[in-house]
Design a protein around this motif. Structure first.
Motif, mmCIF file in Angstrom:
data_model
loop_
_atom_site.group_PDB
_atom_site.id
_atom_site.type_symbol
_atom_site.label_atom_id
_atom_site.label_comp_id
_atom_site.label_asym_id
_atom_site.label_seq_id
_atom_site.Cartn_x
_atom_site.Cartn_y
_atom_site.Cartn_z
ATOM 1 N N HIS A 7 0.829 -1.205 0.000
ATOM 2 C CA HIS A 7 0.000 0.000 0.000
ATOM 3 C C HIS A 7 0.868 1.262 0.000
ATOM 4 O O HIS A 7 0.608 2.211 -0.735
ATOM 5 N N ARG A 8 1.912 1.267 0.824
ATOM 6 C CA ARG A 8 2.805 2.438 0.881
ATOM 7 C C ARG A 8 3.537 2.642 -0.434
ATOM 8 O O ARG A 8 3.676 3.783 -0.911
ATOM 9 N N LEU A 9 4.010 1.556 -1.057
ATOM 10 C CA LEU A 9 4.691 1.663 -2.343
ATOM 11 C C LEU A 9 3.737 2.184 -3.418
ATOM 12 O O LEU A 9 4.108 3.041 -4.234
ATOM 13 N N ARG A 10 2.540 1.653 -3.426
ATOM 14 C CA ARG A 10 1.543 2.091 -4.417
ATOM 15 C C ARG A 10 1.189 3.565 -4.221
ATOM 16 O O ARG A 10 1.085 4.327 -5.181
ATOM 17 N N SER A 11 1.041 3.954 -2.985
ATOM 18 C CA SER A 11 0.724 5.343 -2.683
ATOM 19 C C SER A 11 1.852 6.271 -3.136
ATOM 20 O O SER A 11 1.616 7.317 -3.743
ATOM 21 N N ALA A 12 3.078 5.882 -2.860
ATOM 22 C CA ALA A 12 4.229 6.691 -3.275
ATOM 23 C C ALA A 12 4.306 6.784 -4.800
ATOM 24 O O ALA A 12 4.615 7.853 -5.355
ATOM 25 N N GLU A 13 4.012 5.683 -5.484
ATOM 26 C CA GLU A 13 4.028 5.689 -6.942
ATOM 27 C C GLU A 13 2.950 6.627 -7.503
ATOM 28 O O GLU A 13 3.182 7.376 -8.450
ATOM 29 N N LEU A 14 1.772 6.600 -6.919
ATOM 30 C CA LEU A 14 0.699 7.496 -7.367
ATOM 31 C C LEU A 14 1.062 8.952 -7.149
ATOM 32 O O LEU A 14 0.771 9.811 -7.987
ATOM 33 N N VAL A 15 1.715 9.242 -6.038
ATOM 34 C CA VAL A 15 2.149 10.620 -5.765
ATOM 35 C C VAL A 15 3.183 11.050 -6.800
ATOM 36 O O VAL A 15 3.137 12.173 -7.322
ATOM 37 N N ARG A 16 4.137 10.159 -7.120
ATOM 38 C CA ARG A 16 5.144 10.481 -8.137
ATOM 39 C C ARG A 16 4.498 10.738 -9.489
ATOM 40 O O ARG A 16 4.848 11.692 -10.190
ATOM 41 N N ARG A 17 3.548 9.901 -9.865
ATOM 42 C CA ARG A 17 2.858 10.094 -11.152
ATOM 43 C C ARG A 17 2.091 11.412 -11.187
ATOM 44 O O ARG A 17 2.088 12.114 -12.199
ATOM 45 N N ALA A 18 1.453 11.743 -10.086
ATOM 46 C CA ALA A 18 0.706 12.998 -10.025
ATOM 47 C C ALA A 18 1.654 14.188 -10.134
ATOM 48 O O ALA A 18 1.346 15.179 -10.812
ATOM 49 N N ASP A 19 2.815 14.096 -9.480
ATOM 50 C CA ASP A 19 3.795 15.179 -9.583
ATOM 51 C C ASP A 19 4.298 15.336 -11.011
ATOM 52 O O ASP A 19 4.450 16.456 -11.505
ATOM 53 N N GLU A 20 4.561 14.210 -11.683
ATOM 54 C CA GLU A 20 5.025 14.273 -13.071
ATOM 55 C C GLU A 20 3.957 14.874 -13.978
ATOM 56 O O GLU A 20 4.259 15.683 -14.858
ATOM 57 N N ALA A 21 2.713 14.490 -13.779
ATOM 58 C CA ALA A 21 1.625 15.028 -14.596
ATOM 59 C C ALA A 21 1.458 16.524 -14.357
ATOM 60 O O ALA A 21 1.253 17.299 -15.301
ATOM 61 N N ARG A 22 1.569 16.936 -13.102
ATOM 62 C CA ARG A 22 1.460 18.359 -12.763
ATOM 63 C C ARG A 22 2.585 19.147 -13.414
ATOM 64 O O ARG A 22 2.368 20.226 -13.984
ATOM 65 N N LEU A 23 3.800 18.613 -13.356
ATOM 66 C CA LEU A 23 4.932 19.282 -13.974
ATOM 67 C C LEU A 23 4.751 19.383 -15.486
ATOM 68 O O LEU A 23 5.039 20.432 -16.088
ATOM 69 N N ALA A 24 4.247 18.335 -16.110
ATOM 70 C CA ALA A 24 4.016 18.357 -17.551
ATOM 71 C C ALA A 24 2.984 19.425 -17.918
ATOM 72 O O ALA A 24 3.154 20.153 -18.906
ATOM 73 N N ARG A 25 1.924 19.542 -17.123
ATOM 74 C CA ARG A 25 0.920 20.587 -17.395
ATOM 75 C C ARG A 25 1.520 21.975 -17.238
ATOM 76 O O ARG A 25 1.224 22.883 -18.029
ATOM 77 N N GLU A 26 2.360 22.167 -16.239
ATOM 78 C CA GLU A 26 3.000 23.470 -16.043
ATOM 79 C C GLU A 26 3.906 23.821 -17.212
ATOM 80 O O GLU A 26 3.952 24.972 -17.647
ATOM 81 N N VAL A 27 4.635 22.828 -17.730
ATOM 82 C CA VAL A 27 5.521 23.070 -18.870
ATOM 83 C C VAL A 27 4.708 23.474 -20.097
ATOM 84 O O VAL A 27 5.054 24.422 -20.799
ATOM 85 N N VAL A 28 3.617 22.761 -20.346
ATOM 86 C CA VAL A 28 2.767 23.090 -21.497
ATOM 87 C C VAL A 28 2.203 24.497 -21.341
ATOM 88 O O VAL A 28 2.198 25.290 -22.282
ATOM 89 N N ARG A 29 1.741 24.823 -20.143
ATOM 90 C CA ARG A 29 1.185 26.146 -19.889
ATOM 91 C C ARG A 29 2.235 27.240 -20.077
ATOM 92 O O ARG A 29 1.962 28.290 -20.676
#
Length: 61
Positions: A7-29
Motif C-alpha cells: 500500500h505504501r509503495l503504491r501510494s508513493a508511486e501514485l504521488v510520483r505520477r501525479a507530480d510528473e503530470a502536474r509538472l508536464a501541465r505546467e511546462v505546457v502552460r
C-alpha cells in the motif's frame, strides 16, 4: 505487514505520477504563454501606429 508495504509503495508511486503530470501541465502552460508573449511582441514591433490614431492634419480635398 506485507500488504501495508505494498500500500505504501503504491501510494508513493501514485504521488510520483501525479507530480510528473502536474509538472508536464505546467511546462505546457509555460510554453503556451511564451508563444503568446512572442506573438504579442512581434505584432507590437511590426505596427508602429494604432489603427485608431488620428492624423495631425486633415486631408486636403
Amino acid at each position: 505487514m506485507f500488504e501495508y508495504d505494498i500500500h505504501r509503495l503504491r501510494s508513493a508511486e501514485l504521488v510520483r505520477r501525479a507530480d510528473e503530470a502536474r509538472l508536464a501541465r505546467e511546462v505546457v502552460r509555460a510554453r503556451r504563454a511564451a508563444r503568446r508573449d512572442a506573438r504579442r511582441a512581434a505584432a507590437g514591433a511590426e505596427s508602429h501606429t494604432s489603427p485608431f490614431r488620428r492624423h495631425r492634419f486633415a486631408r486636403a480635398a
